[in-house]
Write a protein that holds these residues in place. Structure first.
Motif, PDB file in Angstrom:
ATOM      1  N   GLU A   2      64.351  80.877  92.307  1.00 38.28           N
ATOM      2  CA  GLU A   2      63.654  82.150  91.384  1.00 38.28           C
ATOM      3  C   GLU A   2      63.555  81.730  90.120  1.00 38.28           C
ATOM      4  OE1 GLU A   2      63.409  85.157  92.543  1.00 38.28           O
ATOM      5  OE2 GLU A   2      63.672  84.406  94.673  1.00 38.28           O
ATOM      6  N   ASP A   3      62.457  82.269  89.395  1.00 37.24           N
ATOM      7  CA  ASP A   3      61.977  81.813  88.172  1.00 37.24           C
ATOM      8  C   ASP A   3      63.521  81.803  87.175  1.00 37.24           C
ATOM      9  OD1 ASP A   3      59.567  81.056  89.027  1.00 37.24           O
ATOM     10  OD2 ASP A   3      58.932  82.940  88.254  1.00 37.24           O
ATOM     11  N   ASP A   4      64.123  82.880  87.209  1.00 37.25           N
ATOM     12  CA  ASP A   4      65.334  83.171  86.396  1.00 37.25           C
ATOM     13  C   ASP A   4      66.506  82.056  86.541  1.00 37.25           C
ATOM     14  OD1 ASP A   4      64.286  85.304  85.382  1.00 37.25           O
ATOM     15  OD2 ASP A   4      65.460  87.012  86.519  1.00 37.25           O
ATOM     16  N   LEU A   5      66.504  81.603  87.739  1.00 39.53           N
ATOM     17  CA  LEU A   5      67.432  80.738  88.158  1.00 39.53           C
ATOM     18  C   LEU A   5      66.982  79.401  87.592  1.00 39.53           C
ATOM     19  CD1 LEU A   5      70.278  79.759  89.182  1.00 39.53           C
ATOM     20  CD2 LEU A   5      69.053  79.625  91.562  1.00 39.53           C
ATOM     21  N   LEU A   6      65.741  79.229  87.640  1.00 41.10           N
ATOM     22  CA  LEU A   6      65.369  77.847  87.212  1.00 41.10           C
ATOM     23  C   LEU A   6      65.198  77.697  85.774  1.00 41.10           C
ATOM     24  CD1 LEU A   6      63.441  75.281  87.698  1.00 41.10           C
ATOM     25  CD2 LEU A   6      61.469  76.656  87.824  1.00 41.10           C
ATOM     26  N   LYS A   8      67.576  79.048  83.845  1.00 42.68           N
ATOM     27  CA  LYS A   8      69.015  78.788  83.559  1.00 42.68           C
ATOM     28  C   LYS A   8      69.331  77.544  83.682  1.00 42.68           C
ATOM     29  CE  LYS A   8      73.641  80.566  84.342  1.00 42.68           C
ATOM     30  NZ  LYS A   8      74.519  80.736  84.928  1.00 42.68           N
ATOM     31  N   ARG A   9      68.941  76.956  84.650  1.00 45.69           N
ATOM     32  CA  ARG A   9      69.243  75.638  85.126  1.00 45.69           C
ATOM     33  C   ARG A   9      68.692  74.644  84.167  1.00 45.69           C
ATOM     34  NH1 ARG A   9      69.850  75.124  91.685  1.00 45.69           N
ATOM     35  NH2 ARG A   9      71.840  76.548  91.667  1.00 45.69           N
ATOM     36  N   LEU A  10      67.426  74.831  83.773  1.00 43.46           N
ATOM     37  CA  LEU A  10      66.704  73.990  82.774  1.00 43.46           C
ATOM     38  C   LEU A  10      67.665  74.005  81.426  1.00 43.46           C
ATOM     39  CD1 LEU A  10      62.705  73.834  82.560  1.00 43.46           C
ATOM     40  CD2 LEU A  10      64.290  74.103  80.432  1.00 43.46           C
ATOM     41  N   GLY A  11      67.715  75.369  81.063  1.00 45.40           N
ATOM     42  CA  GLY A  11      68.609  75.195  79.903  1.00 45.40           C
ATOM     43  C   GLY A  11      69.882  74.365  79.995  1.00 45.40           C
ATOM     44  N   GLU A  12      70.668  74.587  81.127  1.00 47.44           N
ATOM     45  CA  GLU A  12      71.938  73.794  81.191  1.00 47.44           C
ATOM     46  C   GLU A  12      71.455  72.350  81.264  1.00 47.44           C
ATOM     47  OE1 GLU A  12      73.146  75.508  84.839  1.00 47.44           O
ATOM     48  OE2 GLU A  12      74.070  77.340  84.112  1.00 47.44           O
ATOM     49  N   ALA A  13      70.483  71.799  81.880  1.00 45.78           N
ATOM     50  CA  ALA A  13      70.284  70.342  82.103  1.00 45.78           C
ATOM     51  C   ALA A  13      69.998  69.990  80.576  1.00 45.78           C
ATOM     52  CB  ALA A  13      69.051  70.237  83.047  1.00 45.78           C
ATOM     53  N   ALA A  14      69.241  70.782  80.043  1.00 50.48           N
ATOM     54  CA  ALA A  14      68.738  70.507  78.699  1.00 50.48           C
ATOM     55  C   ALA A  14      69.910  70.248  77.592  1.00 50.48           C
ATOM     56  CB  ALA A  14      67.838  71.340  77.813  1.00 50.48           C
ATOM     57  N   GLY A  45      68.714  79.634  78.536  1.00 51.14           N
ATOM     58  CA  GLY A  45      68.063  80.001  79.995  1.00 51.14           C
ATOM     59  C   GLY A  45      67.167  81.346  79.406  1.00 51.14           C
ATOM     60  N   GLY A  46      66.533  81.583  78.403  1.00 54.95           N
ATOM     61  CA  GLY A  46      65.987  82.732  78.162  1.00 54.95           C
ATOM     62  C   GLY A  46      64.515  82.487  77.815  1.00 54.95           C
TER      63      GLY A  46
END
Length: 154
Positions: A2-6, A8-14, A45-46
């Motif tokens: 899902e886009d929202d999960l993606l 969030k995960r992108l933010g966490e990885a960054a 993640g926003g």
């Protein structure tokens, strides 16, 4: 995913990559040529960055965009470096073939894949011996009664 999960995960990885480098959000934002507020939203993640911004962000953080996108190894495209020398050679040959020849080759591979292995072939595959060349291959049980002969070595 899902886009929202993606997002969030992108933010966490960054965030993980930034913290591992010991950088502030402002330093990463500056290196990625974006405002600190935008980078902060991405990290929380926003916000999903554009493709060019994602690329700049990956460069600034010293990671692959795939890391930021949380792509699993199965989702990653395979490179020739991941293949054995024999498979790389076969892929190289296939790349020179026209589509019609590739279709015939694929049909042959499906037949070979479905055929049960004989005892000698299984032994060779396990490394108990190796096919020495075209002459050995022609004497192989796989070629008994066949008019097909191996071509010249590549």
């Amino acid at each position: 995913m899902e886009d929202d999960l993606l997002q969030k995960r992108l933010g966490e990885a960054a965030r993980t990559a930034r913290e591992a480098l010991g950088l502030t959000q402002a330093q990463v934002a500056d290196a990625a040529r974006m405002s600190p507020a935008v980078y902060g939203r991405i990290e929380r993640g926003g916000m999903m960055p554009s493709v060019p911004a994602l690329r700049r962000l990956a460069v600034a953080l010293g990671v692959s965009p795939a890391v930021l996108l949380d792509m699993s190894a199965r989702e990653m495209p395979t490179t020739d470096k991941d293949l054995s020398p024999e498979i790389r050679k076969a892929v190289g040959i296939l790349r020179t073939w026209p589509e019609s020849k590739v279709a015939v080759g694929c049909a042959l591979l499906r037949v070979l894949d479905a055929a049960p292995m004989r005892e000698e072939e299984a032994r060779l595959e396990k490394g108990a011996g190796a096919v020495g060349g075209a002459a050995d291959l022609e004497r192989s049980p796989a070629f008994e009664g066949s008019t097909c002969r191996p071509g010249p070595a590549v």
